[in-house]
Design a protein around this motif. Sequence first.
Motif, mmCIF file in Angstrom:
data_model
loop_
_atom_site.group_PDB
_atom_site.id
_atom_site.type_symbol
_atom_site.label_atom_id
_atom_site.label_comp_id
_atom_site.label_asym_id
_atom_site.label_seq_id
_atom_site.Cartn_x
_atom_site.Cartn_y
_atom_site.Cartn_z
ATOM 1 N N ASP A 101 -28.020 37.886 9.534
ATOM 2 C CA ASP A 101 -27.526 39.141 10.060
ATOM 3 C C ASP A 101 -27.947 40.220 9.062
ATOM 4 O O ASP A 101 -27.385 40.339 7.969
ATOM 5 N N THR A 102 -28.940 41.016 9.406
ATOM 6 C CA THR A 102 -29.530 41.969 8.464
ATOM 7 C C THR A 102 -28.602 43.135 8.122
ATOM 8 O O THR A 102 -28.899 43.916 7.217
ATOM 9 N N THR A 103 -27.489 43.274 8.831
ATOM 10 C CA THR A 103 -26.533 44.333 8.512
ATOM 11 C C THR A 103 -25.522 43.890 7.462
ATOM 12 O O THR A 103 -24.682 44.689 7.040
ATOM 13 N N LYS A 104 -25.619 42.617 7.057
ATOM 14 C CA LYS A 104 -24.627 42.071 6.120
ATOM 15 C C LYS A 104 -25.332 41.254 5.039
ATOM 16 O O LYS A 104 -25.446 40.029 5.131
ATOM 17 N N ILE A 105 -25.808 41.942 4.025
ATOM 18 C CA ILE A 105 -26.496 41.272 2.920
ATOM 19 C C ILE A 105 -25.814 41.645 1.603
ATOM 20 O O ILE A 105 -25.550 42.813 1.328
ATOM 21 N N ALA A 106 -25.514 40.629 0.808
ATOM 22 C CA ALA A 106 -24.823 40.809 -0.470
ATOM 23 C C ALA A 106 -25.680 40.260 -1.603
ATOM 24 O O ALA A 106 -26.669 39.559 -1.380
ATOM 25 N N VAL A 107 -25.273 40.587 -2.812
ATOM 26 C CA VAL A 107 -25.948 40.072 -4.004
ATOM 27 C C VAL A 107 -24.895 39.469 -4.925
ATOM 28 O O VAL A 107 -23.784 39.985 -5.049
ATOM 29 N N TRP A 108 -25.241 38.330 -5.544
ATOM 30 C CA TRP A 108 -24.344 37.608 -6.465
ATOM 31 C C TRP A 108 -25.133 37.349 -7.733
ATOM 32 O O TRP A 108 -26.244 36.809 -7.683
ATOM 33 N N LEU A 118 -27.836 42.742 -13.131
ATOM 34 C CA LEU A 118 -28.846 43.099 -12.139
ATOM 35 C C LEU A 118 -28.237 43.240 -10.747
ATOM 36 O O LEU A 118 -28.642 44.111 -9.967
ATOM 37 N N ALA A 119 -27.266 42.402 -10.428
ATOM 38 C CA ALA A 119 -26.598 42.500 -9.125
ATOM 39 C C ALA A 119 -25.936 43.867 -8.980
ATOM 40 O O ALA A 119 -26.058 44.530 -7.944
ATOM 41 N N ALA A 120 -25.232 44.296 -10.032
ATOM 42 C CA ALA A 120 -24.568 45.598 -9.983
ATOM 43 C C ALA A 120 -25.584 46.731 -9.911
ATOM 44 O O ALA A 120 -25.395 47.708 -9.182
ATOM 45 N N LEU A 121 -26.681 46.609 -10.668
ATOM 46 C CA LEU A 121 -27.696 47.659 -10.670
ATOM 47 C C LEU A 121 -28.417 47.737 -9.334
ATOM 48 O O LEU A 121 -28.591 48.829 -8.765
ATOM 49 N N VAL A 122 -28.838 46.592 -8.804
ATOM 50 C CA VAL A 122 -29.527 46.574 -7.509
ATOM 51 C C VAL A 122 -28.600 47.086 -6.409
ATOM 52 O O VAL A 122 -29.014 47.847 -5.528
ATOM 53 N N GLY A 123 -27.326 46.693 -6.486
ATOM 54 C CA GLY A 123 -26.379 47.085 -5.447
ATOM 55 C C GLY A 123 -25.956 48.535 -5.485
ATOM 56 O O GLY A 123 -25.576 49.100 -4.459
ATOM 57 N N SER A 171 -31.347 47.679 1.007
ATOM 58 C CA SER A 171 -29.950 48.060 0.828
ATOM 59 C C SER A 171 -29.022 46.860 0.929
ATOM 60 O O SER A 171 -29.278 45.916 1.688
ATOM 61 N N LEU A 172 -27.957 46.918 0.170
ATOM 62 C CA LEU A 172 -26.958 45.854 0.136
ATOM 63 C C LEU A 172 -25.619 46.368 0.641
ATOM 64 O O LEU A 172 -25.313 47.554 0.528
ATOM 65 N N GLN A 173 -24.814 45.430 1.153
ATOM 66 C CA GLN A 173 -23.501 45.793 1.678
ATOM 67 C C GLN A 173 -22.330 45.231 0.864
ATOM 68 O O GLN A 173 -21.177 45.495 1.172
ATOM 69 N N ALA A 174 -22.631 44.454 -0.181
ATOM 70 C CA ALA A 174 -21.570 43.916 -1.040
ATOM 71 C C ALA A 174 -22.175 43.415 -2.338
ATOM 72 O O ALA A 174 -23.346 43.004 -2.375
ATOM 73 N N ILE A 175 -21.372 43.450 -3.416
ATOM 74 C CA ILE A 175 -21.827 43.035 -4.740
ATOM 75 C C ILE A 175 -20.829 42.069 -5.348
ATOM 76 O O ILE A 175 -19.616 42.327 -5.341
#
Length: 353
Positions: free
Chosen positions: A166-173, A181-186, A206-210
């Motif tokens: 689902d391309t509207t819901k992408i997160a980084v961990w 890097l997760a915080a910076l990218v997000g 673009s990301l929707q959660a970090i």
Amino acid sequence: MSFQKLILRLAWSVLIGGSLLAGSTQAQQLPAARDTSFTVRSAYLKEKKNRPSISIAQPALPPTVQASYNLTYCTLGARNLQLDIFYPKAKRKKGYPAVLFIHGGGWRSGDRSNHLPMAQQLAAKGYVTVTAEYRLSTEALYPAAVYDLKAAIRWLRANAKHYPIDTTKIAVWGFSAGGHLAALVGTTNGDKQLEGSDCNTSHSSSLQAIVDVDGTLAFLHPESSDYQVSERPTASKYWFGASQTEKPELWQQAAGLNHVTSQTPPIVFINSSIDRMHAGREDMIQKLDAYHIYHETHTFPDTPHTFPLFNPWFEPTLNYTADFLDKVFKAKRWAAKLGLSLLGDSEDYTCKS
């Protein structure tokens, strides 16, 4: 100048010179020699001395999860950047939310395999998860790693028809340097300076959660180990290719704390008891509150920095991650409970005043 200081300066000059060469266009096209100073095994042997009851978390791949390994997500000359992907076998019309995992190792060492167990277990909870490599400081200086990770996010969107995303819901961990890097990218959604110009550029990064697991939010900050300038080489200096006084603008640009806006996605901080590993967190929380951005903080007392790699902290970290992402990506169920309202048709949250 003492002989010891002279040796340190010479070593620093040689190492930085090598890193600058590695950051050249020619070097970026070829894989660099790996720095294996940080591995799960080495971290375990170090921590086992203080906590004999811990064990490496290595659960089996869940039977409900399908896996594909060593996929190239971006090619830079002869250099193939690769990732591994895990996703539920059960089909879902709208696809599943996706999560990009970023390993730690001081931007210089570590491997994407470090978080295969976490990625696999989260996939079993209804997520498409990816563990991606990125160019380390032995190969390319900042901001190459940021470019790579944003390219990995674009790859997810470009391949959403092949994998159930689902391309509207992408997160980084991310953990440690990966958490930074997760915080910076997000926090730099839409920032052209940090986007990069290679691979699937017609898609959004673009990301929707970090999910920031013990990653610093700032470098030139009183809580950071880099706040006091010293002559000794550090992982940060290797990565930036310059000291804090030589190129302070890079050190400031690379701090997620400095990019918080009203468009920053929800974030969860999952932390050890070592404060310097999450420098700038409280200042970031103040900014998030000012913009009414949803956030959570979970701290494990008396824990080592490498806690998410080991039992007994692996499963609670997994659960904190899944619970947070469920809240962010399952808006209808959680909005009322959390006192949150959706911004239009997006998945962003704002607290009700």
